[in-house]
Write an enzyme that holds these catalytic residues in place. Sequence first.
Site, PDB file in Angstrom:
ATOM      1  N   TYR A 143     -92.762 -82.810  61.987  1.00 30.72           N
ATOM      2  CA  TYR A 143     -92.809 -81.418  61.538  1.00 30.72           C
ATOM      3  C   TYR A 143     -94.142 -81.053  60.890  1.00 30.72           C
ATOM      4  O   TYR A 143     -94.527 -79.888  60.885  1.00 30.72           O
ATOM      5  CB  TYR A 143     -91.694 -81.155  60.517  1.00 30.72           C
ATOM      6  CG  TYR A 143     -90.351 -80.810  61.099  1.00 30.72           C
ATOM      7  CD1 TYR A 143     -89.712 -81.669  61.980  1.00 30.72           C
ATOM      8  CD2 TYR A 143     -89.714 -79.623  60.761  1.00 30.72           C
ATOM      9  CE1 TYR A 143     -88.467 -81.360  62.498  1.00 30.72           C
ATOM     10  CE2 TYR A 143     -88.472 -79.301  61.266  1.00 30.72           C
ATOM     11  CZ  TYR A 143     -87.852 -80.169  62.139  1.00 30.72           C
ATOM     12  OH  TYR A 143     -86.617 -79.850  62.635  1.00 30.72           O
ATOM     13  N   LYS A 194     -86.945 -95.330  66.009  1.00 27.31           N
ATOM     14  CA  LYS A 194     -87.164 -95.587  67.440  1.00 27.31           C
ATOM     15  C   LYS A 194     -88.263 -96.645  67.533  1.00 27.31           C
ATOM     16  O   LYS A 194     -89.305 -96.451  68.161  1.00 27.31           O
ATOM     17  CB  LYS A 194     -87.550 -94.267  68.140  1.00 27.31           C
ATOM     18  CG  LYS A 194     -87.573 -94.331  69.654  1.00 27.31           C
ATOM     19  CD  LYS A 194     -86.202 -94.485  70.306  1.00 27.31           C
ATOM     20  CE  LYS A 194     -86.340 -94.728  71.799  1.00 27.31           C
ATOM     21  NZ  LYS A 194     -85.027 -94.994  72.460  1.00 27.31           N
ATOM     22  N   ASP A 226     -81.197 -93.132  69.669  1.00 30.93           N
ATOM     23  CA  ASP A 226     -80.298 -92.798  70.784  1.00 30.93           C
ATOM     24  C   ASP A 226     -78.930 -93.448  70.569  1.00 30.93           C
ATOM     25  O   ASP A 226     -77.887 -92.818  70.734  1.00 30.93           O
ATOM     26  CB  ASP A 226     -80.912 -93.188  72.139  1.00 30.93           C
ATOM     27  CG  ASP A 226     -81.475 -94.603  72.186  1.00 30.93           C
ATOM     28  OD1 ASP A 226     -81.580 -95.265  71.130  1.00 30.93           O
ATOM     29  OD2 ASP A 226     -81.812 -95.068  73.299  1.00 30.93           O
ATOM     30  N   ASP A 250     -82.939 -84.001  61.613  1.00 34.51           N
ATOM     31  CA  ASP A 250     -82.574 -82.640  62.013  1.00 34.51           C
ATOM     32  C   ASP A 250     -81.480 -82.714  63.068  1.00 34.51           C
ATOM     33  O   ASP A 250     -80.451 -82.034  62.987  1.00 34.51           O
ATOM     34  CB  ASP A 250     -83.815 -81.922  62.560  1.00 34.51           C
ATOM     35  CG  ASP A 250     -83.500 -80.520  63.041  1.00 34.51           C
ATOM     36  OD1 ASP A 250     -82.791 -79.799  62.320  1.00 34.51           O
ATOM     37  OD2 ASP A 250     -83.954 -80.155  64.140  1.00 34.51           O
ATOM     38  N   ASP A 254     -77.020 -82.305  62.512  1.00 38.04           N
ATOM     39  CA  ASP A 254     -76.202 -81.308  63.205  1.00 38.04           C
ATOM     40  C   ASP A 254     -75.013 -81.980  63.891  1.00 38.04           C
ATOM     41  O   ASP A 254     -73.889 -81.469  63.852  1.00 38.04           O
ATOM     42  CB  ASP A 254     -77.024 -80.549  64.258  1.00 38.04           C
ATOM     43  CG  ASP A 254     -77.548 -79.215  63.736  1.00 38.04           C
ATOM     44  OD1 ASP A 254     -77.737 -79.095  62.508  1.00 38.04           O
ATOM     45  OD2 ASP A 254     -77.767 -78.305  64.562  1.00 38.04           O
TER      46      ASP A 254
HETATM   47  C1  IPM Z   1     -82.588 -77.283  59.513  1.00 38.55           C
HETATM   48  C2  IPM Z   1     -83.120 -76.256  60.480  1.00 38.55           C
HETATM   49  C3  IPM Z   1     -84.625 -76.139  60.266  1.00 38.55           C
HETATM   50  C4  IPM Z   1     -85.243 -77.471  60.607  1.00 38.55           C
HETATM   51  C5  IPM Z   1     -85.302 -74.987  61.055  1.00 38.55           C
HETATM   52  C6  IPM Z   1     -84.639 -73.658  60.795  1.00 38.55           C
HETATM   53  C7  IPM Z   1     -86.781 -74.929  60.780  1.00 38.55           C
HETATM   54  O1  IPM Z   1     -82.791 -76.606  61.781  1.00 38.55           O
HETATM   55  O2  IPM Z   1     -82.724 -77.071  58.294  1.00 38.55           O
HETATM   56  O3  IPM Z   1     -82.053 -78.286  59.968  1.00 38.55           O
HETATM   57  O4  IPM Z   1     -85.551 -77.744  61.778  1.00 38.55           O
HETATM   58  O5  IPM Z   1     -85.428 -78.277  59.702  1.00 38.55           O
HETATM   59 MG    MG Z   2     -81.528 -78.277  61.938  1.00 38.92          MG
END
Ligand code: IPM
Ligand code: MG
Length: 361
Positions: A143, A194, A226, A250, A254
Site C-alpha cells: 500500500y 508468501k 493461498d 485486507d 474480508d
Molecule cells: C479496508 C478497505 C481499505 C483498504 C480501502 C477502502 C482503502 O478495504 O479498510 O479494508 O484497502 O485498506
Molecule cells: Mg478491505
Amino acid sequence: MAQNYRITLLPGDGIGPEIMAIAVQVLKRIGEKFDLTFDFTEALIGGSAIDATGNPFPPETLAACQNSDSILLAAIGGYKWDNLPRNQRPETGLLALRSSLNLFANLRPATILPQLVDASTLKREVVEGVDIMVVRELTGGLYFGEPRGIFTTESGEKRGVNTMTYTESEIDRIGKVAFETAMKRGKKLCSVDKSNVLEVSQLWRDKITAMAADYPEVELSHLYVDNAAMQLVRSPRQFDTIVTSNLFGDILSDAAAMLTGSIGMLPSASLSNPGQPGVYEPVHGSAPDIAGQDKANPLAQILSAAMMLRYDLNQAAAADAIEAAVVKVLDQGYRTGDIVSAGFETVGCKAMGEALLKAIG
Ligand code: IPM
Ligand code: MG
C-alpha cells in the site's frame, strides 16, 4: 469527578452519519452509567470532505485527531467519487489518516455470535464457535512502498509499479502487537506470508520466527497466503490470532468477516504506539445503496465504540456493558435487514439504537 475524554468523530459518507448518531447516543448513556464524559468534535473525511474542501483528509481533520484521546470513524466512499483522480478519492483520505497517525496495527476480530450462526453462508458445523483476530499491518507493504506509479518505458509502453517492502523494525512492531494479542486470547498465532515466492515475506517469516523465543507460551505457525485463504473457509476454528501484511490482511480479513455472516456486526481498531490515539471503525463500508433510509445496522459502529473504550480509554467495564447490550438486543430478537433470518422482524437503524439504549438501562 467524571473522567473526561476528547473524542474526534469522523462520520464520513453513506450510512456513516446515521450509525455514528446511534454510537454517540450510546456513548452518552454509557457515560452517565460509568461517570465518564465525552467532548465530541466532528470532522470531515472522505467524500464529504472532498465536497466541502476538495481534500479527502483536510488538515483541520488531522489537527482534530491529533488533539484527541481517541477517534471514532464510521465509513467513507460512494459512487459519486469513484471516478475522481486517485489523490482526490475518499480512500486516499483513509490511507492518509492511517499513515499520518502512524496506525500500523489493525485489529479485526471475526467472532460468530451464537444468535447469528444461521446468518453465515457456511454450514453451522463449520462456523459455530469461530473466534478469530486478524492483526493486519496497516502502514507499510504494497500500500505504501516506493517506487509506485504508472511510468512509461523506453519503448513507450506504460508500466504500473507498486513495491512490497518491510523493514525489520516494521515487522518487529507488528509482530509484538500480534504476539501480545495472542497472549490475551488463545495463545495461538498463525503468521501468513508468501515466503515461497517473495523475499519480503522471507524476511517477515524469519523475524516472526525469531520473536517467538520471547513468547514461549504462544504456539506459532506459518501459512502461505493461498493456503490460509483456503483454510479460513475449510475449517476456520483452527485459527485464533492471525498476523499478516497490509494487502494479505485486507483480503483475509474480508474473508474472515464473511464467515460470521454479517460484516455489519464487526468492529475494528487501528492502533499506533501506546499513548497515541487509535481509530475505531466498523469493518463494513459506507453502503451508499441504503444510505439515508434508516436501514443500516449500527451494531458494528457500537462495537467499535466498545473497542475504543477498552483499548484507548482503558474503560473495560464500560466496554463490557456495551457488548452485553448488543447481545441482549439480539437475544430480544432485534434484527436489521443484513442479519435477519426466518422468524424475525426487521427493524431500522433508529429502532435498533432505541433498543440498545433500553438494554443499557
Ligand atoms: C479496508 C478497505 C481499505 C483498504 C480501502 C477502502 C482503502 O478495504 O479498510 O479494508 O484497502 O485498506
Ligand atoms: Mg478491505
